[in-house]
Design an enzyme around this catalytic site. Sequence first.
Site, PDB file in Angstrom:
ATOM      1  N   GLN A  63      58.566  23.740  95.038  1.00  0.00           N
ATOM      2  CA  GLN A  63      59.420  22.833  94.221  1.00  0.00           C
ATOM      3  C   GLN A  63      60.538  23.601  93.470  1.00  0.00           C
ATOM      4  O   GLN A  63      61.475  23.672  93.548  1.00  0.00           O
ATOM      5  CB  GLN A  63      58.771  22.160  93.334  1.00  0.00           C
ATOM      6  N   LYS A  96      47.050   1.181  92.465  1.00  0.00           N
ATOM      7  CA  LYS A  96      47.354   2.378  91.777  1.00  0.00           C
ATOM      8  C   LYS A  96      48.318   2.277  90.985  1.00  0.00           C
ATOM      9  O   LYS A  96      49.277   2.916  90.826  1.00  0.00           O
ATOM     10  CB  LYS A  96      47.534   3.591  92.633  1.00  0.00           C
ATOM     11  N   GLN A 136      50.098   4.853  88.668  1.00  0.00           N
ATOM     12  CA  GLN A 136      51.025   5.712  89.221  1.00  0.00           C
ATOM     13  C   GLN A 136      52.755   5.285  89.525  1.00  0.00           C
ATOM     14  O   GLN A 136      53.359   6.123  89.774  1.00  0.00           O
ATOM     15  CB  GLN A 136      50.607   6.201  90.639  1.00  0.00           C
ATOM     16  N   LYS A 144      65.119   7.458 102.896  1.00  0.00           N
ATOM     17  CA  LYS A 144      64.743   7.095 101.424  1.00  0.00           C
ATOM     18  C   LYS A 144      64.310   5.672 101.262  1.00  0.00           C
ATOM     19  O   LYS A 144      63.793   5.390 100.270  1.00  0.00           O
ATOM     20  CB  LYS A 144      66.153   7.404 100.410  1.00  0.00           C
ATOM     21  N   HIS A 156      63.306   6.956  90.414  1.00  0.00           N
ATOM     22  CA  HIS A 156      63.667   8.161  91.561  1.00  0.00           C
ATOM     23  C   HIS A 156      63.993   7.401  92.916  1.00  0.00           C
ATOM     24  O   HIS A 156      64.986   7.673  93.468  1.00  0.00           O
ATOM     25  CB  HIS A 156      62.769   9.130  91.355  1.00  0.00           C
ATOM     26  N   THR A 187      53.715  23.706  93.628  1.00  0.00           N
ATOM     27  CA  THR A 187      54.542  24.169  92.785  1.00  0.00           C
ATOM     28  C   THR A 187      55.735  24.861  92.678  1.00  0.00           C
ATOM     29  O   THR A 187      56.985  24.842  92.601  1.00  0.00           O
ATOM     30  CB  THR A 187      53.812  24.220  91.245  1.00  0.00           C
ATOM     31  N   LYS A 236      47.142  24.180  97.889  1.00  0.00           N
ATOM     32  CA  LYS A 236      47.898  23.089  97.314  1.00  0.00           C
ATOM     33  C   LYS A 236      48.344  23.422  95.993  1.00  0.00           C
ATOM     34  O   LYS A 236      49.374  22.900  95.484  1.00  0.00           O
ATOM     35  CB  LYS A 236      46.781  22.178  96.896  1.00  0.00           C
ATOM     36  N   HIS A 291      58.972   7.241  88.612  1.00  0.00           N
ATOM     37  CA  HIS A 291      58.785   7.065  89.870  1.00  0.00           C
ATOM     38  C   HIS A 291      59.655   6.109  90.542  1.00  0.00           C
ATOM     39  O   HIS A 291      60.401   6.178  91.845  1.00  0.00           O
ATOM     40  CB  HIS A 291      57.312   6.595  90.278  1.00  0.00           C
ATOM     41  N   ARG A 310      45.946  24.453  81.748  1.00  0.00           N
ATOM     42  CA  ARG A 310      45.644  23.604  82.898  1.00  0.00           C
ATOM     43  C   ARG A 310      44.008  23.385  82.796  1.00  0.00           C
ATOM     44  O   ARG A 310      43.259  24.022  82.603  1.00  0.00           O
ATOM     45  CB  ARG A 310      46.072  24.229  84.082  1.00  0.00           C
TER      46      ARG A 310
END
Length: 314
Positions: free
Chosen positions: A211, A138, A141, A123, A149, A208, A204, A146, A266
């Site tokens: 997960q 970036k 992002q 981690k 976590h 989802t 790709k 982010h 979407r």
Amino acid sequence: MLRELASNIFKLHDYLLKRTDGRVRDYPLMQSPIEMTSILLAYVFFSVYVGPRLMANRKPFHLKTTMIVYNFSMVALNAYIVCEFMLSGWGTTYSWRCDLCDPSSSPQALRMIRVAWIFYFSKYIELLDTVFFVLRKKHSQITFLHVFHHSFMPWTWWWGITLTPVGGMGSFHALVNAVVHVIMYFYYGLSAAGPRFQKYLWWKKYLTAIQLIQFVLVSVHISQYYFMEKCDYQVPVWIHLIWIYGTFFFLLFSNFWVQAYIKGKRPPVTKDKPKQNGVTNDDVTTVTNGKQLENGMAHHYTNGKILPGKVKEV
């Protein structure tokens, strides 16, 4: 008052040292919470304040080769973690039901201790995700979710492997998480490799689903605890926390799935158009850790709104 506060802090520190599992005490970053907390605070400070200001008047770095090496190295590391979790219990002696922690110093128990620490240390390696975002400018992002976590995960795992016996049914979520990381970092490695690999990324959208399966497995497995006549798992508080975590993220991901794939909210998919540095214009619609990925960057999907987020996981 300050003297009393300092005294209480030192007492807590001494208590933690006495409570630390002797089998893990000699591993790096395990001697004291001060070291790991300092590293994580420095990470937060760099991500939010120092990094963006250092790069403000500089051109973004092109890290294509670095990103390829990093992603595939993470594939190898997480694959090794999966194998070690399996060999230290999950594929050998565990029943996959009420598996207790082994507080002994048997070879298998020590092997579980070692892989739990490697998972914990991985981690810290993943903090490089944010460093690369900063160097590549970036900044959109680098969201609160982010940073939270990436900092909170290693912080909580330190307490888990320091104050409680390692292993048993409470380590199942780490095994599943490592499996998911193998798949995700493999995808990101191929994506970073350039347009010639885009034809191999047809799967790709299934990230989802992967997960969702992760959180279903974690929640269902840990839920067994509540239906068993008797399970003397040594640290039941972790059972409750893992169940809350798995259930919450399953609901979050399910909401995205409904909005994106059932109700059709979407973006339309366009033909792949290669750009520089291996980035494409193709619309990537998937979710990692509650984030929707589109056009090479992620977006948090919350309450029907899409907010900029990060590309990488959990």
